[in-house]
Design a protein around this motif. Structure first.
Motif, PDB file in Angstrom:
ATOM      1  N   UNK A  60       0.845  -1.202   0.000  1.00  0.00           N
ATOM      2  CA  UNK A  60       0.000   0.000   0.000  1.00  0.00           C
ATOM      3  C   UNK A  60       0.886   1.260   0.000  1.00  0.00           C
ATOM      4  N   UNK A  61       2.019   1.187   0.716  1.00  0.00           N
ATOM      5  CA  UNK A  61       2.917   2.363   0.772  1.00  0.00           C
ATOM      6  C   UNK A  61       3.401   2.721  -0.630  1.00  0.00           C
ATOM      7  N   UNK A  62       3.723   1.711  -1.438  1.00  0.00           N
ATOM      8  CA  UNK A  62       4.224   1.988  -2.792  1.00  0.00           C
ATOM      9  C   UNK A  62       3.090   2.430  -3.721  1.00  0.00           C
ATOM     10  N   UNK A  63       1.946   1.771  -3.603  1.00  0.00           N
ATOM     11  CA  UNK A  63       0.874   2.036  -4.573  1.00  0.00           C
ATOM     12  C   UNK A  63       0.036   3.273  -4.233  1.00  0.00           C
ATOM     13  N   UNK A  64      -0.011   3.625  -2.947  1.00  0.00           N
ATOM     14  CA  UNK A  64      -0.977   4.665  -2.549  1.00  0.00           C
ATOM     15  C   UNK A  64      -0.342   5.957  -2.036  1.00  0.00           C
ATOM     16  N   UNK A  65       0.979   6.084  -2.166  1.00  0.00           N
ATOM     17  CA  UNK A  65       1.613   7.347  -1.741  1.00  0.00           C
ATOM     18  C   UNK A  65       2.016   8.136  -2.987  1.00  0.00           C
ATOM     19  N   UNK A  66       1.474   9.339  -3.183  1.00  0.00           N
ATOM     20  CA  UNK A  66       1.946  10.156  -4.309  1.00  0.00           C
ATOM     21  C   UNK A  66       3.450  10.387  -4.167  1.00  0.00           C
ATOM     22  N   UNK A  67       4.163  10.405  -5.294  1.00  0.00           N
ATOM     23  CA  UNK A  67       5.636  10.401  -5.222  1.00  0.00           C
ATOM     24  C   UNK A  67       6.201  11.521  -4.361  1.00  0.00           C
ATOM     25  N   UNK A  68       5.513  12.660  -4.347  1.00  0.00           N
ATOM     26  CA  UNK A  68       5.992  13.810  -3.585  1.00  0.00           C
ATOM     27  C   UNK A  68       6.135  13.510  -2.082  1.00  0.00           C
ATOM     28  N   UNK A  69       5.384  12.542  -1.592  1.00  0.00           N
ATOM     29  CA  UNK A  69       5.383  12.289  -0.146  1.00  0.00           C
ATOM     30  C   UNK A  69       6.158  11.035   0.247  1.00  0.00           C
ATOM     31  N   UNK A  70       6.990  10.541  -0.672  1.00  0.00           N
ATOM     32  CA  UNK A  70       7.737   9.334  -0.344  1.00  0.00           C
ATOM     33  C   UNK A  70       9.165   9.433  -0.863  1.00  0.00           C
ATOM     34  N   UNK A  71      10.067   8.845  -0.109  1.00  0.00           N
ATOM     35  CA  UNK A  71      11.467   8.801  -0.559  1.00  0.00           C
ATOM     36  C   UNK A  71      11.676   7.589  -1.469  1.00  0.00           C
ATOM     37  N   UNK A  72      10.710   6.691  -1.499  1.00  0.00           N
ATOM     38  CA  UNK A  72      10.818   5.484  -2.320  1.00  0.00           C
ATOM     39  C   UNK A  72      10.615   5.856  -3.801  1.00  0.00           C
ATOM     40  N   UNK A  73      11.607   5.619  -4.662  1.00  0.00           N
ATOM     41  CA  UNK A  73      11.476   6.033  -6.064  1.00  0.00           C
ATOM     42  C   UNK A  73      10.334   5.317  -6.800  1.00  0.00           C
ATOM     43  N   UNK A  74       9.862   4.203  -6.252  1.00  0.00           N
ATOM     44  CA  UNK A  74       8.777   3.464  -6.918  1.00  0.00           C
ATOM     45  C   UNK A  74       7.391   3.875  -6.423  1.00  0.00           C
ATOM     46  N   UNK A  75       7.351   4.724  -5.385  1.00  0.00           N
ATOM     47  CA  UNK A  75       6.049   5.110  -4.850  1.00  0.00           C
ATOM     48  C   UNK A  75       5.409   6.162  -5.740  1.00  0.00           C
ATOM     49  N   UNK A  76       4.188   5.952  -6.117  1.00  0.00           N
ATOM     50  CA  UNK A  76       3.413   6.926  -6.888  1.00  0.00           C
ATOM     51  C   UNK A  76       1.971   6.443  -6.939  1.00  0.00           C
TER      52      UNK A  76
END
Ligand code: FAD
Length: 566
Positions: A60-76
């Motif tokens: 859920x962290x990868x799929x549901x966090x808009x990229x701006x709010x995550x340090x994970x390059x795959x999150x969006x």
């Protein structure tokens, strides 16, 4: 191969992490096995095991966090891959889909707000494996959110106390944040704030439903709220509620597709291997017809939902076509899902009641999707607002291709005021149909032309446009036209076989005729309108070779293609 088959999951993804998430999820459920899924369903077991898997793999962290709010390059927030995930989890059980879906709804008001502190907290909670909840509905008010009674009473210095009750709120038992909709006492101004189920002023009353899901009734008693916990207020809070549902409702179509696909495999495996009177059940002509119809309806559902994803991903303040296509997915794909299950159930009969089958769950769960997050009626009432511009006032838009690449669909959290729907323009549907020289598509196009003449020369009068019963029938026909447009656009992008398109439009022509007959029978229809309705009733193109091809090479070919691990 357009239908999901977990044994051959060869979809294209724009990055390896997305593929990894899908394959890991399939592996999780296949390892768990059907008997364990069914046992948990029957015993109404909270899906802790699944949520632990989600946390461990940061899904859920990868799929549901808009990229701006995550340090994970795959999150969006990537609609395309979220569609895939929707479909896979519903394929294994609607309960697994529901906790994800209500998390999406709960996150909607958070990502849409300008409260940066809460957004950072939400991103952190997602990393920690948190789920979310959307506290909109109240017991007494149903779809009428204007009558919301949850109240925030100001206490000065940016402090409030919340009092009131919410009903039917998924994940309300343990969501990291419960986005709650209410009104400010005195002014009646709307507001969304986040509530925390761990606080003593949050009373978890009960699970309203008897299921694995926790569909909460919770009450807030002098629950303290500060400005820092308010997401949005005023008219924007109402738009936030509507815009969240605009996005969330689309997922219900994917849940139907996932359910129907798994049920289809079970049904064809059963029928093709069952011998009655010395022949296979699939040798009965009526069984072939039901399977062919179910298959074509299911493929059409998927084509429409895929195409609607592209319009959602290219949406902007100047291109709000998704506001028509999303309710079409919500209302039409989900009700088609019910039809698919009914057709399959008519074939497999007693087998569909057996406790060890996926089908038993599918037959129950498929019915939820057309009825929740806005009934078919509510969505048709919305859809008809677009009808005039769709038919009579097309706009110019650059052609939208297939959008599968890596991008965060951040416009969905910045949709602007949910008003002015009647002003939204659409591209001309005519050329979409013109591209196909396929017999049943041509007949469908002729039906559309008669419907357009109906609108132009037997235009519904003021009284009829206020008569929701009349509008429902009219709206069904309009929806079918939009459905046909989206089917053809996606069919072209996918390079779908002409025979399959023709067979799909076989049921489309029949459905058009059925809805025309329904409208013809309305007491409120005028004589002239009734005459037009009769002209809309047509017979699809007959082609035994085509039918044989679809039956043998598409439908029966699925016998044995997928069986879930026990
Ligand atoms: C399992 C489950 C999970 C749910 N999860 C959540 C959740 O997480 N969060 C949440 O906030 N809610 C949730 N809900 C509530 C759900 O979205 C409700 O369906 C919603 O509140 C509408 O209420 P209602 O279904 O009682 O229908 P009502 O609003 O009471 O409608 C009654 C009838 O009037 C018709 N109608 C109402 N308004 C219109 C209109 N404008 N035009 C035409 N016809 C209309 C409807 O079609 C329906 O036939 C959930 C419900 C269930 C059962």
């Amino acid at each position: 191969m357009i239908l999901l088959n977990p044994r051959k999951h060869v979809r294209q993804y724009s990055d390896t992490r997305s593929r990894d998430i899908m394959l890991k999820t399939i592996e999780f459920f296949e390892r768990k096995g059907l008997s364990s899924i069914k046992d948990d369903d029957h015993k109404r077991i909270w899906y802790r095991e699944y949520l632990d898997f989600v946390k461990e793999n940061q899904i859920f962290a990868t799929l549901l966090t808009p990229s701006k709010y995550s340090a994970d390059p795959d999150a969006r927030w990537d609609t395309y891959r979220n569609c895939e995930f929707n479909e896979i989890i519903a394929f294994y059980g609607l309960a697994y889909w529901y906790t994800w879906q209500v998390s999406i709804l709960g996150l909607g008001p958070i990502w849409m707000s300008s409260n940066e502190g809460i957004k950072r907290d939400a991103a952190k909670a997602l990393k920690e494996g948190g789920i979310f909840a959307f506290g909109l509905s109240e017991r007494a008010h149903g779809a009428d959110v204007y009558s919301t009674e949850m109240t925030l009473t100001p206490k000065g210095h940016g402090k409030y106390v919340a009092n009131g009750e919410k009903y039917y709120i998924g994940n309300g038992n343990e969501a990291a944040m419960v986005s709650t909709f209410g009104k400010i006492a005195g002014t009646g101004e709307y507001a969304f704030f986040v509530a925390n189920f761990k606080r003593p002023e949050y009373e978890l009353r009960k699970n309203v439903c008897d299921s694995q899901n926790y569909v909460a009734n919770y009450a807030l008693h002098d629950y303290p709220v500060t400005d820092a916990e308010i997401l949005v207020r005023g008219e924007d809070a109402l738009y936030t509620a509507l815009n969240t549902v605009n996005v969330g409702k689309y997922n219900l179509g994917w849940a139907s597709i996932g359910i129907c696909t798994h049920a289809f495999y079970e049904a064809i495996n059963h029928a093709a291997n069952r011998v009655l009177y010395g022949m296979h059940v699939t040798d009965f002509p009526h069984v072939r017809q039901m399977f062919t119809d179910a298959y074509c309806r299911l493929v059409a559902m998927k084509l429409v939902a895929l195409r609607a994803s592209d319009y959602q991903r290219t949406a902007s303040i100047d291109d709000r076509r998704y506001l028509l296509y999303n309710p079409v997915v919500k209302m039409k794909v989900t009700s088609q899902g019910e039809d698919v299950i009914t057709l399959l159930w008519d074939v497999i009969a007693a087998k569909g009641f057996e406790k060890d089958t996926y089908f038993e769950m599918a037959a129950r769960d498929i019915r939820a999707l057309p009825r929740l997050e806005g009934t078919v009626h509510v969505n048709i009432a919305l859809i008809v607002k677009f009808m005039t511009n769709y038919f009579l006032n097309p706009g110019q838009f650059p052609e939208v291709g297939k959008i599968m690449h890596t991008r965060s669909d951040d416009f969905l959290f910045n949709q602007g005021p949910a008003r002015g729907l009647g002003k939204i323009r659409f591209h001309d549907y005519g050329p979409v149909f013109d591209r196909f020289d396929i017999p049943s598509v041509k007949i469908f196009q002729e039906q559309i032309e008669v419907f357009k003449q109906f609108l132009l020369t037997a235009t519904p009068d003021d009284e009829q446009t206020k008569d929701i019963d009349f509008l429902m029938s009219l709206g069904e026909i309009f929806t079918l036209v939009v459905y046909g447009q989206l089917i053809l656009e996606e069919a072209r992008l996918e390079g779908l076989e002409a025979d399959l398109i023709d067979q799909i439009f076989d049921f489309m022509v029949r459905d058009f005729s059925r809805h025309a007959l329904e409208l013809h029978g309305k007491q409120s229809a005028t004589q002239k309108q009734a005459e037009y309705c009769l002209k809309m009733i047509r017979r699809a193109a007959v082609d035994k070779r085509r039918y044989g091809n679809i039956w043998t090479n598409h439908v029966l070919a699925l016998n044995g293609a997928y069986v879930m691990n026990e």
